[in-house]
Design an enzyme around this catalytic site. Structure first.
Site, short mmCIF file in Angstrom:
data_model
loop_
_atom_site.label_atom_id
_atom_site.label_comp_id
_atom_site.label_asym_id
_atom_site.label_seq_id
_atom_site.Cartn_x
_atom_site.Cartn_y
_atom_site.Cartn_z
N PHE A 142 0.82 -1.22 0.00
CA PHE A 142 0.00 0.00 0.00
C PHE A 142 0.86 1.27 0.00
O PHE A 142 0.85 2.07 -0.95
CB PHE A 142 -0.92 -0.07 1.22
N LEU A 200 6.17 -10.03 -2.75
CA LEU A 200 4.80 -10.29 -3.23
C LEU A 200 4.09 -11.30 -2.33
O LEU A 200 3.69 -12.37 -2.77
CB LEU A 200 4.78 -10.72 -4.70
N THR A 212 6.02 2.65 12.69
CA THR A 212 4.64 2.96 13.07
C THR A 212 4.55 3.60 14.45
O THR A 212 5.44 3.41 15.28
CB THR A 212 3.81 1.65 13.05
N ASP A 213 3.46 4.29 14.70
CA ASP A 213 3.23 4.86 16.04
C ASP A 213 2.81 3.78 17.04
O ASP A 213 2.78 4.03 18.24
CB ASP A 213 2.17 5.97 15.97
N GLU A 214 2.48 2.57 16.52
CA GLU A 214 1.98 1.52 17.42
C GLU A 214 3.06 1.07 18.41
O GLU A 214 2.75 0.44 19.41
CB GLU A 214 1.43 0.34 16.63
N TYR A 261 2.48 -7.41 16.29
CA TYR A 261 2.90 -6.53 15.20
C TYR A 261 3.74 -5.38 15.75
O TYR A 261 4.86 -5.12 15.28
CB TYR A 261 1.67 -5.98 14.45
N SER A 311 7.11 -6.43 17.04
CA SER A 311 8.10 -6.77 16.00
C SER A 311 8.62 -5.51 15.32
O SER A 311 9.80 -5.42 14.98
CB SER A 311 7.48 -7.74 14.97
N LYS A 312 7.77 -4.51 15.15
CA LYS A 312 8.24 -3.24 14.57
C LYS A 312 9.17 -2.52 15.57
O LYS A 312 10.17 -1.93 15.18
CB LYS A 312 7.06 -2.33 14.20
N ASN A 347 -1.87 5.94 11.54
CA ASN A 347 -2.65 5.13 10.59
C ASN A 347 -2.80 5.85 9.25
O ASN A 347 -3.27 6.98 9.20
CB ASN A 347 -4.07 4.93 11.14
N PRO A 350 -18.08 -4.60 10.08
CA PRO A 350 -17.70 -5.03 11.43
C PRO A 350 -16.86 -3.99 12.16
O PRO A 350 -15.80 -3.58 11.68
CB PRO A 350 -16.88 -6.31 11.17
N ARG A 368 -7.74 6.68 16.41
CA ARG A 368 -6.48 6.67 15.65
C ARG A 368 -6.28 8.07 15.07
O ARG A 368 -7.24 8.81 14.87
CB ARG A 368 -6.53 5.64 14.51
N ASP A 416 -14.38 -7.42 20.57
CA ASP A 416 -13.17 -6.61 20.41
C ASP A 416 -11.95 -7.48 20.12
O ASP A 416 -11.88 -8.63 20.55
CB ASP A 416 -12.92 -5.77 21.68
N HIS A 471 -6.70 -4.59 22.31
CA HIS A 471 -6.90 -3.49 21.36
C HIS A 471 -6.51 -2.14 21.98
O HIS A 471 -7.12 -1.69 22.96
CB HIS A 471 -8.39 -3.46 20.98
N1 NAD Z 1 -0.52 1.12 6.84
C1 NAD Z 1 -0.33 1.95 7.84
O1 NAD Z 1 -1.26 2.57 8.34
C2 NAD Z 1 1.07 2.16 8.39
C3 NAD Z 1 1.26 3.19 9.32
C4 NAD Z 1 2.55 3.43 9.79
C5 NAD Z 1 3.61 2.65 9.36
N2 NAD Z 1 3.40 1.64 8.47
C6 NAD Z 1 4.57 0.86 8.03
O2 NAD Z 1 4.76 1.15 6.64
C7 NAD Z 1 5.27 0.02 5.97
C8 NAD Z 1 4.38 -0.30 4.77
O3 NAD Z 1 3.05 -0.57 5.24
P1 NAD Z 1 1.88 -0.95 4.23
O4 NAD Z 1 0.61 -0.61 4.89
O5 NAD Z 1 2.19 -0.44 2.89
O6 NAD Z 1 2.05 -2.55 4.22
P2 NAD Z 1 1.46 -3.64 3.23
O7 NAD Z 1 1.15 -4.81 4.08
O8 NAD Z 1 0.40 -3.07 2.35
O9 NAD Z 1 2.70 -3.98 2.26
C9 NAD Z 1 3.85 -4.63 2.71
C10 NAD Z 1 4.67 -5.01 1.48
O10 NAD Z 1 5.88 -5.65 1.92
C11 NAD Z 1 6.10 -6.80 1.13
N3 NAD Z 1 6.88 -7.75 1.94
C12 NAD Z 1 6.48 -8.42 3.06
N4 NAD Z 1 7.47 -9.19 3.52
C13 NAD Z 1 8.54 -8.99 2.70
C14 NAD Z 1 9.87 -9.51 2.65
N5 NAD Z 1 10.29 -10.37 3.57
N6 NAD Z 1 10.69 -9.09 1.67
C15 NAD Z 1 10.25 -8.22 0.72
N7 NAD Z 1 9.00 -7.71 0.70
C16 NAD Z 1 8.16 -8.10 1.68
C17 NAD Z 1 4.72 -7.32 0.79
O11 NAD Z 1 4.73 -8.16 -0.35
C18 NAD Z 1 3.96 -6.00 0.56
O12 NAD Z 1 4.10 -5.59 -0.79
C19 NAD Z 1 5.34 -1.10 7.00
O13 NAD Z 1 6.66 -1.22 7.45
C20 NAD Z 1 4.42 -0.64 8.12
O14 NAD Z 1 4.84 -1.13 9.36
C21 NAD Z 1 2.15 1.38 7.98
#
Ligand code: NAD
Length: 352
Positions: free
Chosen positions: A10, A33, A132-134, A158, A161-162, A187, A213, A222, A286, A290
């Protein structure tokens, strides 16, 4: 050129589209992928020589080493991760494998390559870790927003791990001098988000006449940020951020989940009148553990890098909804097979 990991997901895909659109510098995109990665996100730059896609794992040292040697990127932006809290509750191992072990391998491979660069290239190189802020845990209603000095207190697998990967990134700067920067963002919502996350899940279900849901009482808050504003923040951090620093990124838009869902319903009622979307709202059991509230104090990035969000929550949500309405083919592509299995597994587990 720059190396982006997770660029088929994303935020990574939105970042690459923004980058090619605003900067034009070539990008190598390394993505495994997984279910969340989708090359359809990048269809509009199909065949563009400035985007080189490579399927692979950030934990594969040989592959990452070969990419670095071949392309000599001036920066690595690490978006690759497992990202869905619900999935981390039902299957935490994948989160440790990717977000901790594979991220460590990426960091260590980059360090080994970077250490051999000529001094001027070494000094200019940047490793941006997108987090992330989490990692900061949960706030009470009256607590001040998370700042860069808020102690880490991750609550979900999650978030834990981050947090672990953030610590490794920090240590690699402190110990080895690798010029790392970490962003902790709130978010995101916007086009191309996999519909397991709140906003696209509500849009997809509302359009399909299915229940919407909402966990618990829906009062979890958030701090919402339009994905394009996150991409702009990352560009600012790459261009002007100080190595070794962390930057919190947030939209200053604290909204309760139930209000997000009601906004989707109201906007859909204008765009696609007919069904009573509000009547589809269904409160479900819930999510365990959460977090109640997240809020970001983004004063540092505003002050030091001059970044601020361009979209309000209302304007960003309008753009988002319109994108999903205009792209039924994208939605159909991602909501088949595995997706259906996941939704029924997760919401069977959380059915009241
Ligand atoms: N979505 C949010 O609201 C948000 C907010 C703050 C931070 N983030 C951080 O931003 C980053 C991107 O989030 P997103 O929402 O786009 O995630 P997402 O789940 O949409 O995409 C993750 C991508 O990483 C790829 N991927 C997963 N494991 C991999 C690996 N081992 N090697 C190579 N590619 C791999 C997946 O194929 C996917 O394309 C993440 O690190 C997330 O923690 C997300």
């Amino acid at each position: 050129m720059i190396l982006v990991t997770g660029g088929a997901g994303f935020i990574g895909a939105n970042f690459i589209l923004d980058w090619i659109g605003t900067n034009g510098e070539p990008v190598v995109n390394l993505d495994k992928l997984t279910y969340a990665g989708n090359l359809g996100n990048l269809a509009s730059i199909d065949g563009d020589a400035r985007h080189v896609f490579v399927r692979g794992d950030i934990g594969d040292r040989a592959q990452v080493g070969a990419l670095l040697a071949r392309h000599r990127p001036r920066a690595v932006l690490n978006f690759a991760a497992e990202t869905h809290v619900d999935r981390s509750i039902l299957g935490p191992a994948a989160f440790v494998e990717t977000n901790v072990v594979a991220t460590f391998a990426l960091l260590d491979t980059v360090r080994g390559w970077w250490a051999e660069l000529p001094a001027s290239e070494k000094a200019q190189f940047r490793f941006i870790h997108v987090s992330t802020d989490e990692v900061y845990g949960s706030l009470g209603t009256a607590d001040p927003a998370f700042s860069e000095t808020t102690p880490y207190a991750p609550n979900s697998p999650y978030a834990a791990s981050k947090a672990a990967s953030d610590h490794l990134v920090r240590a690699y700067c402190h110990t080895y001098g690798l010029p790392t920067l970490t962003t902790n963002c709130s978010n995101n919502y916007g086009p191309r988000q996999f519909p397991e996350k709140l906003v696209p899940l509500m849009i997809v279900n509302a359009l399909a006449g299915k229940p919407l849901p909402v966990y618990g009482d829906g009062a979890n808050v958030r701090d919402w940020l339009y994905v394009g504003d996150h991409c702009a923040a990352l560009r600012a951090v790459l261009a002007h951020g100080r190595a070794g620093e962390t930057y919190n990124v947030g939209g200053g838009a604290e909204v309760a989940n139930i209000e997000v869902v009601r906004m989707v319903c109201r906007m859909l009622a204008e765009a696609r009148p007919g069904p009573d979307y509000m009547a589809q709202i269904a409160f479900v059991k819930d999510r365990p553990g959460h977090d109640r509230r997240y809020a970001i104090d983004a004063a540092k990035i505003r002050r030091e890098l001059g970044w601020s969000p361009a979209e309000s929550f209302e304007s960003g949500m309008r753009r988002t909804l319109q994108w999903y309405l205009d792209n039924p083919g994208w939605l159909a592509g991602v909501t088949s097979g595995e997706y259906k299995k996941w939704i029924s597994l997760n919401y069977a587990a959380s059915a009241a």
